[in-house]
Design an enzyme around this catalytic site. Sequence first.
Site, PDB file in Angstrom:
ATOM      1  N   ASP A   1      -1.555   6.636   6.316  1.00  0.00           N
ATOM      2  CA  ASP A   1      -2.607   5.721   5.888  1.00  0.00           C
ATOM      3  C   ASP A   1      -2.852   4.775   7.068  1.00  0.00           C
ATOM      4  OD1 ASP A   1      -4.177   3.706   4.836  1.00  0.00           O
ATOM      5  OD2 ASP A   1      -2.850   3.253   3.147  1.00  0.00           O
TER       6      ASP A   1
ATOM      7  N   TRP B   1       0.832  -1.211   0.000  1.00  0.00           N
ATOM      8  CA  TRP B   1       0.000   0.000   0.000  1.00  0.00           C
ATOM      9  C   TRP B   1       0.861   1.253   0.000  1.00  0.00           C
ATOM     10  CZ3 TRP B   1      -4.374  -1.064  -1.892  1.00  0.00           C
ATOM     11  CH2 TRP B   1      -5.046  -2.244  -1.554  1.00  0.00           C
TER      12      TRP B   1
ATOM     13  N   LYS C   1     -12.214  -1.742   6.897  1.00  0.00           N
ATOM     14  CA  LYS C   1     -11.462  -2.764   7.623  1.00  0.00           C
ATOM     15  C   LYS C   1     -11.812  -2.751   9.102  1.00  0.00           C
ATOM     16  CE  LYS C   1      -8.316  -3.242   4.002  1.00  0.00           C
ATOM     17  NZ  LYS C   1      -7.666  -2.366   3.042  1.00  0.00           N
TER      18      LYS C   1
HETATM   19  C1  LIG Z   1      -7.136  -1.839   2.044  1.00  0.00           C
HETATM   20  C2  LIG Z   1      -6.091  -0.803   2.135  1.00  0.00           C
HETATM   21  C3  LIG Z   1      -6.006   0.237   1.200  1.00  0.00           C
HETATM   22  C4  LIG Z   1      -6.929   0.352   0.017  1.00  0.00           C
HETATM   23  O1  LIG Z   1      -8.146   0.830   0.449  1.00  0.00           O
HETATM   24  P1  LIG Z   1      -9.356   1.146  -0.561  1.00  0.00           P
HETATM   25  O2  LIG Z   1     -10.334   1.765   0.372  1.00  0.00           O
HETATM   26  O3  LIG Z   1      -9.781  -0.149  -1.146  1.00  0.00           O
HETATM   27  O4  LIG Z   1      -8.855   2.100  -1.587  1.00  0.00           O
HETATM   28  C5  LIG Z   1      -5.024   1.181   1.378  1.00  0.00           C
HETATM   29  N1  LIG Z   1      -4.168   1.128   2.413  1.00  0.00           N
HETATM   30  C6  LIG Z   1      -4.219   0.123   3.334  1.00  0.00           C
HETATM   31  C7  LIG Z   1      -3.252   0.115   4.464  1.00  0.00           C
HETATM   32  C8  LIG Z   1      -5.181  -0.863   3.209  1.00  0.00           C
HETATM   33  O5  LIG Z   1      -5.237  -1.853   4.119  1.00  0.00           O
END
Ligand SMILES: *Cc1c(COP(=O)(O)O)cnc(C)c1O
Length: 369
Positions: free
Chosen positions: A180, A106, A204
């Site tokens: 993030d 990511w 998540k």
């Molecule tokens: C799942 C995830 C993403 C992607 O997220 P989307 O909402 O599908 O764009 C980005 N960063 C991390 C750390 C993730 O776990």
Amino acid sequence: MSRIFNFGAGPATLPLEVLEEVRDEFLDYPFDGKQMGMSIIEMSHRSKAYDAVNEQTEADMKELLGLGDDYQVLFMQGGATTQFSMVPLNFLKAGRTADYILTGTWSEKALAEAKKVGDTHVAASGKDSNYARLPQPKEIQLSENPVYIHLTTNNTIFGTQWRDIAPLNLNPGKHLLVADMSSDILSHPFKADDYGLIYAGAQKNIGPAGLTVVIMRRELAEDPDPTLPIMLQYKTFTKHKSLYNTPPVFAVYIMGKVLKWIKKNGGLAGMAAHNEAKAKLIYDIIDSHPDFYKGHATPDSRSLMNITFRLPNEELEAEFVKQAQAAGMSGLKGHRSVGGLRASIYNGMPKAGCEALARFMLEFMNNNA
Ligand SMILES: *Cc1c(COP(=O)(O)O)cnc(C)c1O
């Protein structure tokens, strides 16, 4: 009804109590002591009833994170992936450099989007270890005067996590930190005001898909580049309290319920205790049976959210997934870039799920070692 334990990485399991409340309110939404005669998803996003959801959800998020009026919580769409672009589009000005700390797929993707916008610098990378370990503080080499430093606090695919960034000496007083936190937001207490901007796909740890939460220092949104599309300027969201256009109303409403559930269950300290106890059940099995179970992440980098491990061979791994499914545990197949197994045990995963998995791991080992 028989709900199984869902260890999938996301969209992921949510607290049953929250789902039940949503079900009970679904057809006829209660607001201000009255029944509205329609569902929350059928009413105007400009209605008083929805406005209350918008306000309360922001207030609860700020309360959980201990943030004051200098911060704003934004409800956006496009996933964390859109933030990979929006962050550099808004902050990476010509002549400046943005620093990225690479700890997994990511963060690599975030960097790739920033490169399209301007100059970047890789301050550290764990790629050599296939992201099994996080960079040590001394391995982080910042550029001269980074416009921001981007990091991923929990690496969903590889199963590593920074729960405390203080040892990294990133100097939040001087540098703009952007994180993030898609897969560990609200899973433990942390100093949220170290960050200028935090973003997370809700699906998540804190809600359903369709909602991206951005928590930012309000002043950072001022002075946008007017040539940017209106929906890619943070200012559009700060100025209109996420109501410039139609927000993902159902997802915000459900996340609001998850935040209330977190508050009721001890807030972030309560989540940390709950998550530590759950993760320990699984890591203890891995650590006491190193001949059969091999963790991907090195112990000092381990995530409490995503536990990645291998078995002696791929046939056994496939068999594990199959038998676990039959025993009421789904979503355990690892991501292809690590292989093996991954148990995602976000806030919403009950301890009973981890107890069942730990028991299954012992049983499976005894039958196959
Ligand atoms: C799942 C995830 C993403 C992607 O997220 P989307 O909402 O599908 O764009 C980005 N960063 C991390 C750390 C993730 O776990």
